[in-house]
Motif scaffolding. Structure first.
Motif, PDB file in Angstrom:
ATOM      1  N   UNK A   1       0.822  -1.202   0.000  1.00 60.04           N
ATOM      2  CA  UNK A   1       0.000   0.000   0.000  1.00 60.04           C
ATOM      3  C   UNK A   1       0.860   1.257   0.000  1.00 60.04           C
ATOM      4  N   UNK A   2       1.866   1.308   0.880  1.00 54.23           N
ATOM      5  CA  UNK A   2       2.737   2.487   0.958  1.00 54.23           C
ATOM      6  C   UNK A   2       3.518   2.668  -0.340  1.00 54.23           C
ATOM      7  N   UNK A   3       4.055   1.572  -0.873  1.00 56.09           N
ATOM      8  CA  UNK A   3       4.799   1.656  -2.122  1.00 56.09           C
ATOM      9  C   UNK A   3       3.932   2.115  -3.273  1.00 56.09           C
ATOM     10  N   UNK A   4       2.708   1.601  -3.335  1.00 51.14           N
ATOM     11  CA  UNK A   4       1.787   2.004  -4.390  1.00 51.14           C
ATOM     12  C   UNK A   4       1.407   3.475  -4.291  1.00 51.14           C
ATOM     13  N   UNK A   5       1.165   3.953  -3.069  1.00 48.67           N
ATOM     14  CA  UNK A   5       0.807   5.365  -2.883  1.00 48.67           C
ATOM     15  C   UNK A   5       1.950   6.287  -3.285  1.00 48.67           C
ATOM     16  N   UNK A   6       3.175   5.915  -2.933  1.00 50.76           N
ATOM     17  CA  UNK A   6       4.325   6.734  -3.321  1.00 50.76           C
ATOM     18  C   UNK A   6       4.494   6.749  -4.830  1.00 50.76           C
ATOM     19  N   UNK A   7       4.305   5.599  -5.453  1.00 49.07           N
ATOM     20  CA  UNK A   7       4.413   5.503  -6.910  1.00 49.07           C
ATOM     21  C   UNK A   7       3.347   6.369  -7.575  1.00 49.07           C
TER      22      UNK A   7
ATOM     23  N   UNK B   1      -5.297   9.672  -4.204  1.00 47.74           N
ATOM     24  CA  UNK B   1      -6.005   8.947  -5.263  1.00 47.74           C
ATOM     25  C   UNK B   1      -5.580   7.477  -5.278  1.00 47.74           C
ATOM     26  N   UNK B   2      -4.279   7.245  -5.097  1.00 46.56           N
ATOM     27  CA  UNK B   2      -3.802   5.865  -5.042  1.00 46.56           C
ATOM     28  C   UNK B   2      -4.399   5.103  -3.879  1.00 46.56           C
ATOM     29  N   UNK B   3      -4.452   5.750  -2.713  1.00 46.53           N
ATOM     30  CA  UNK B   3      -5.044   5.110  -1.531  1.00 46.53           C
ATOM     31  C   UNK B   3      -6.512   4.764  -1.777  1.00 46.53           C
ATOM     32  N   UNK B   4      -7.255   5.713  -2.338  1.00 42.12           N
ATOM     33  CA  UNK B   4      -8.677   5.464  -2.592  1.00 42.12           C
ATOM     34  C   UNK B   4      -8.878   4.381  -3.647  1.00 42.12           C
ATOM     35  N   UNK B   5      -7.940   4.306  -4.602  1.00 41.26           N
ATOM     36  CA  UNK B   5      -8.014   3.220  -5.565  1.00 41.26           C
ATOM     37  C   UNK B   5      -7.889   1.864  -4.898  1.00 41.26           C
TER      38      UNK B   5
ATOM     39  N   UNK C   1       0.719  14.854  -2.658  1.00 37.80           N
ATOM     40  CA  UNK C   1      -0.264  14.263  -1.730  1.00 37.80           C
ATOM     41  C   UNK C   1      -1.585  13.928  -2.418  1.00 37.80           C
ATOM     42  N   UNK C   2      -1.960  14.723  -3.441  1.00 39.14           N
ATOM     43  CA  UNK C   2      -3.202  14.420  -4.157  1.00 39.14           C
ATOM     44  C   UNK C   2      -3.096  13.073  -4.854  1.00 39.14           C
TER      45      UNK C   2
END
Length: 289
Positions: A193-199, A232-236, A227-228
């Motif tokens: 999750x963290x890696x995906x959000x950073x990406x 968006x990645x987190x919500x995905x 951060x936006x």
């Protein structure tokens, strides 16, 4: 699975780019913005409605594909057409009437076709759910287009969301140790999750810099994009989990087997659906560079 995912992913990306280019080109020639995007959402809605109806039927026993698609199409068309009404009160009245019409039409259609009362409430609930999930949510992308933003902005949003899927997959595969929600989605990890959000955040910055260069009059602060994009990645990922919740509730593994390496249309689209309303606010309220 990966050997099937890569070519399928490339083909879908090329198709998205082509359709967004066509929508943008028609918009510059005076056509109403979002017409091709509207056609894409309705076409995908037809495929997704078949998958959703099958899932709901597995859970509740009765669910009409026609009713599911009709409800989704009504929701999408309302989001697209109602902003064109000059009087807000009239637009709200049409929206309320549309929701009520979908609810009660699906209930009575279900009962009169079968000549029974059992399942009427479920039929109405299924139709309203399809209206929101497959109609109103993707319709929010049309709202972004109607707000005067290029179709490329929508393409960028979707790519940011999907980049989180890619980042989460590879980060979780190589570094993942701590399960995110094991009882719901055993394959997801906190590291992924963290890696995906950073990406996703990094790609949001890249797309923002490109957009600022091409359309400087609508430039967005790059520091806002990071951060936006992560949000968006987190919500995905939340969208993925919601889809997992629905599938597990119905006792199925995949929505379908339409797309090699991915499953069904909903297995590809689920992460982008829940993102749409938040993406609208992030774009329309974004601070200028």
């Amino acid at each position: 699975m990966l050997k099937h995912r890569i070519p399928s992913g490339i083909m879908m990306t090329l198709g998205l780019v082509l359709l967004m280019w066509a929508d943008d080109a028609l918009g510059r020639r005076g056509m109403p913005p979002g017409l091709i995007l509207l056609g894409l959402v309705i076409a995908l809605g037809a495929l997704a409605s078949t998958e959703l109806a099958a899932l709901l039927r597995a859970k509740w026993g009765h669910c009409s594909r026609l009713s599911t698609f009709g409800s989704a199409a009504v929701g999408c068309l309302m989001v697209y057409l109602l902003p064109m009404i000059e009087t807000p009160r009239t637009a709200v009245a049409f929206f309320g009437s549309g929701v009520a019409g979908v609810l009660f039409f699906s209930m009575f259609r279900h009962s009169f076709l079968r000549k029974e009362t059992q399942g009427a409430a479920a039929a109405g609930a299924n139709a309203v759910f399809a209206m929101v999930y497959l109609g109103i949510l993707p319709g929010m992308y049309l709202l972004i287009r109607e707000a005067g933003y290029s179709a490329w902005v929508i393409a960028a949003i979707i790519m940011v969301v999907k980049s989180c899927d890619i980042g989460a997959y590879f980060t979780g595969r190589f570094l993942g140790k701590h399960k995110l929600i094991e009882w719901l989605s055993p394959g997801k990890t906190w590291e992924g999750l963290v890696g995906g959000m950073l990406f996703a955040g990094l790609w949001a910055v890249v797309f923002t810099l490109i957009g600022n260069h091409l359309v400087p009059e609508r430039a967005i602060a790059p520091l806002y994009a990071l951060p936006a994009g992560m949000l968006l990645g987190f919500l995905g990922q939340v969208g993925d989990l919601v889809a997992s919740l629905l599938k597990r509730d119905a006792g199925v593994k995949d929505w379908a087997a339409t797309i090699p390496g991915f499953g069904g249309v909903m297995d590809v689209a689920d992460s982008a659906l829940i993102v749409a309303p938040v993406a609208y606010w992030l774009i329309t309220l974004a601070p200028a560079a």
